[in-house]
Scaffold this active site. Sequence first.
Site, short mmCIF file in Angstrom:
data_model
loop_
_atom_site.label_atom_id
_atom_site.label_comp_id
_atom_site.label_asym_id
_atom_site.label_seq_id
_atom_site.Cartn_x
_atom_site.Cartn_y
_atom_site.Cartn_z
CG HIS A 117 46.73 42.67 48.43
ND1 HIS A 117 45.77 43.55 47.97
CD2 HIS A 117 46.64 41.59 47.62
CE1 HIS A 117 45.15 43.02 46.94
NE2 HIS A 117 45.65 41.83 46.70
CE LYS A 136 53.38 42.23 42.09
NZ LYS A 136 52.90 42.40 43.47
CD GLU A 182 54.86 45.36 44.17
OE1 GLU A 182 54.32 44.60 43.36
OE2 GLU A 182 54.72 45.27 45.39
CD GLU A 203 42.72 41.70 44.15
OE1 GLU A 203 43.19 42.83 44.33
OE2 GLU A 203 43.25 40.65 44.62
CG HIS A 214 43.61 36.84 46.97
ND1 HIS A 214 44.66 37.14 47.82
CD2 HIS A 214 43.59 37.83 46.04
CE1 HIS A 214 45.24 38.25 47.41
NE2 HIS A 214 44.62 38.69 46.34
NE ARG A 247 70.17 29.36 34.19
CZ ARG A 247 70.92 28.45 33.60
NH1 ARG A 247 70.77 28.17 32.33
NH2 ARG A 247 71.85 27.84 34.29
CG HIS A 255 48.95 38.83 51.02
ND1 HIS A 255 49.98 39.42 50.33
CD2 HIS A 255 48.05 38.45 50.08
CE1 HIS A 255 49.71 39.40 49.03
NE2 HIS A 255 48.54 38.83 48.86
CG ASN A 278 51.28 45.45 47.30
OD1 ASN A 278 50.93 44.43 46.71
ND2 ASN A 278 52.47 45.98 47.15
NE ARG A 312 52.81 45.08 39.34
CZ ARG A 312 53.11 44.08 38.54
NH1 ARG A 312 54.14 44.17 37.73
NH2 ARG A 312 52.39 42.98 38.54
CE LYS A 372 48.35 43.99 37.91
NZ LYS A 372 48.23 42.76 38.67
N1 LIG Z 1 49.95 37.47 40.23
C1 LIG Z 1 49.22 38.50 40.60
O1 LIG Z 1 49.51 39.65 40.24
C2 LIG Z 1 48.01 38.28 41.44
C3 LIG Z 1 47.09 39.31 41.63
C4 LIG Z 1 45.95 39.07 42.38
C5 LIG Z 1 45.74 37.81 42.93
N2 LIG Z 1 46.65 36.82 42.74
C6 LIG Z 1 46.44 35.48 43.29
O2 LIG Z 1 45.28 34.93 42.69
C7 LIG Z 1 44.77 33.91 43.56
C8 LIG Z 1 43.25 34.00 43.63
O3 LIG Z 1 42.73 33.75 42.35
P1 LIG Z 1 41.20 33.36 42.12
O4 LIG Z 1 40.34 34.23 42.96
O5 LIG Z 1 40.99 33.33 40.68
O6 LIG Z 1 41.07 31.92 42.80
P2 LIG Z 1 41.19 30.43 42.21
O7 LIG Z 1 42.22 30.32 41.19
O8 LIG Z 1 41.32 29.56 43.42
O9 LIG Z 1 39.77 30.17 41.56
C9 LIG Z 1 38.63 30.17 42.38
C10 LIG Z 1 37.69 29.00 42.07
O10 LIG Z 1 37.01 29.27 40.86
C11 LIG Z 1 36.90 28.07 40.09
N3 LIG Z 1 36.77 28.50 38.70
C12 LIG Z 1 37.72 29.08 37.94
N4 LIG Z 1 37.21 29.47 36.77
C13 LIG Z 1 35.89 29.11 36.79
C14 LIG Z 1 34.82 29.28 35.88
N5 LIG Z 1 34.98 29.94 34.74
N6 LIG Z 1 33.62 28.77 36.22
C15 LIG Z 1 33.44 28.16 37.41
N7 LIG Z 1 34.40 28.01 38.32
C16 LIG Z 1 35.61 28.48 38.01
C17 LIG Z 1 38.16 27.33 40.41
O11 LIG Z 1 37.98 25.96 40.13
C18 LIG Z 1 38.36 27.66 41.88
O12 LIG Z 1 37.70 26.71 42.67
C19 LIG Z 1 45.44 34.12 44.89
O13 LIG Z 1 46.38 33.09 45.11
C20 LIG Z 1 46.14 35.45 44.76
O14 LIG Z 1 47.29 35.55 45.54
C21 LIG Z 1 47.77 37.04 42.00
ZN LIG Z 2 45.04 40.46 45.26
#
Ligand SMILES: NC(=O)c1ccc[n+]([C@@H]2O[C@H](COP(=O)([O-])OP(=O)(O)OC[C@H]3O[C@@H](n4cnc5c(N)ncnc54)[C@H](O)[C@@H]3O)[C@@H](O)[C@H]2O)c1
Ligand SMILES: [Zn+2]
Length: 363
Positions: A247, A142, A236, A184, A264, A120, A251, A244, A240, A226
């Site tokens: 998105h 999130k 949200e 972003e 993404h 939990r 998405h 989106n 907030r 943010k």
């Molecule tokens: N929770 C939230 O509020 C929120 C907000 C925006 C996006 N997201 C989510 O985030 C995700 C996208 O995240 P992302 O763009 O970080 O992608 P990711 O986590 O897939 O990372 C992208 C790539 O970068 C590589 N990598 C990471 N750090 C590195 C570094 N320092 N040096 C070299 N390579 C590195 C990873 O191995 C990966 O291959 C999506 O799933 C999206 O939905 C969530």
């Molecule tokens: Zn995003």
Amino acid sequence: MERLTLRHPRGESAIVVGAGALAAAADELARWWQGRRVFVVSSAPIAARFAGALEGIEPAGAALVHLEVPDGETAKTVEVARRLWEGMLAAGGKRDSRVVALGGGTVGDVAGFVAATFLRGIELTQIPTTLLAQVDAAIGGKTAIDLPGGKNSVGAFHHPHLVVADTELLASLPRADLRAGLVEVVKMATLLDPGLLDVVEEGLDGLLDGDPRSLDPVVARAIRAKVGVVEDDPEESDRRRLLNLGHTLGHAIEAVLDYRGLRHGEAVAFGLLFALRLARRRGLGPDVARRLVGLLGRFELPPLPPLAAQRLVDTMARDKKARESGIVWVLPVAMGEGRAFADVPLEEVERELEAFLREPFKL
Ligand SMILES: NC(=O)c1ccc[n+]([C@@H]2O[C@H](COP(=O)([O-])OP(=O)(O)OC[C@H]3O[C@@H](n4cnc5c(N)ncnc54)[C@H](O)[C@@H]3O)[C@@H](O)[C@H]2O)c1
Ligand SMILES: [Zn+2]
């Protein structure tokens, strides 16, 4: 380096941001880990690069347990979450064990979701290693995993007690991932902080090169923007939702491409371009729209893969942000100002989408 505080309904998150943040937060992390099992969730390439830095922090009496997830969006599945839950239970995880999410937004989302739900809910530290995760995903609590038909369809709010956004970790980040994170930043700047958009425009070359002098101030400023929105509307229900922007279509593009075709941030860039089209038809001035299209045009985005408008529309209608009454669109109405529109006719969306898929950069 800067220390920020995000106040949310269940307490506070501390955010340490800037070059050298991880070293600066080492004592704090060591205190928090003391005497606990600490589950460090990461993908293999990220662990190979950064897990050693955490070993150096490990205090006496703590046990770091490394748990590996697949690299990229394929980490955000029920199967991976289940493996993490079971791995934690098997390794003796308790209510006061800790989770550390070490990686990009995908690692942060699945590790955060598992921390939110294991017994939990157990405490979480986010150590984001991508630009996107530092400015966006790690901030605001999130967490989510995907279902085949819907991005982020299962999730929870679970705030980390600490976020360590060390911009030095971005030195190895590929250019394409820097660009994805900057999308972003553009989103947040457009809605919340037009001055930040000026900074991105002026410093874009340095930012895409990963120049720390350009990145540092942008990361800190985007996080501040943010934090402001999340504190206003933590779960949200109102403001907030603005985040989106881009998105709704973004998405859907990701889901239709089975989370493989684009990053993404890249999908969101196309979503943002499409939002500008709809926004132009609702009074957004041509200067603002042209400025944003021009900026995204400098991002060296990959081409948009072939996509069918109808499938995108069907996917958007199923998205969790859609209401029973239809798709909700966040659109900019002026620089620094956005609004949610629930009354965009489906025929208009379909028509505009057909045109957009042919020429995404045309307004
Ligand atoms: N929770 C939230 O509020 C929120 C907000 C925006 C996006 N997201 C989510 O985030 C995700 C996208 O995240 P992302 O763009 O970080 O992608 P990711 O986590 O897939 O990372 C992208 C790539 O970068 C590589 N990598 C990471 N750090 C590195 C570094 N320092 N040096 C070299 N390579 C590195 C990873 O191995 C990966 O291959 C999506 O799933 C999206 O939905 C969530
Ligand atoms: Zn995003």
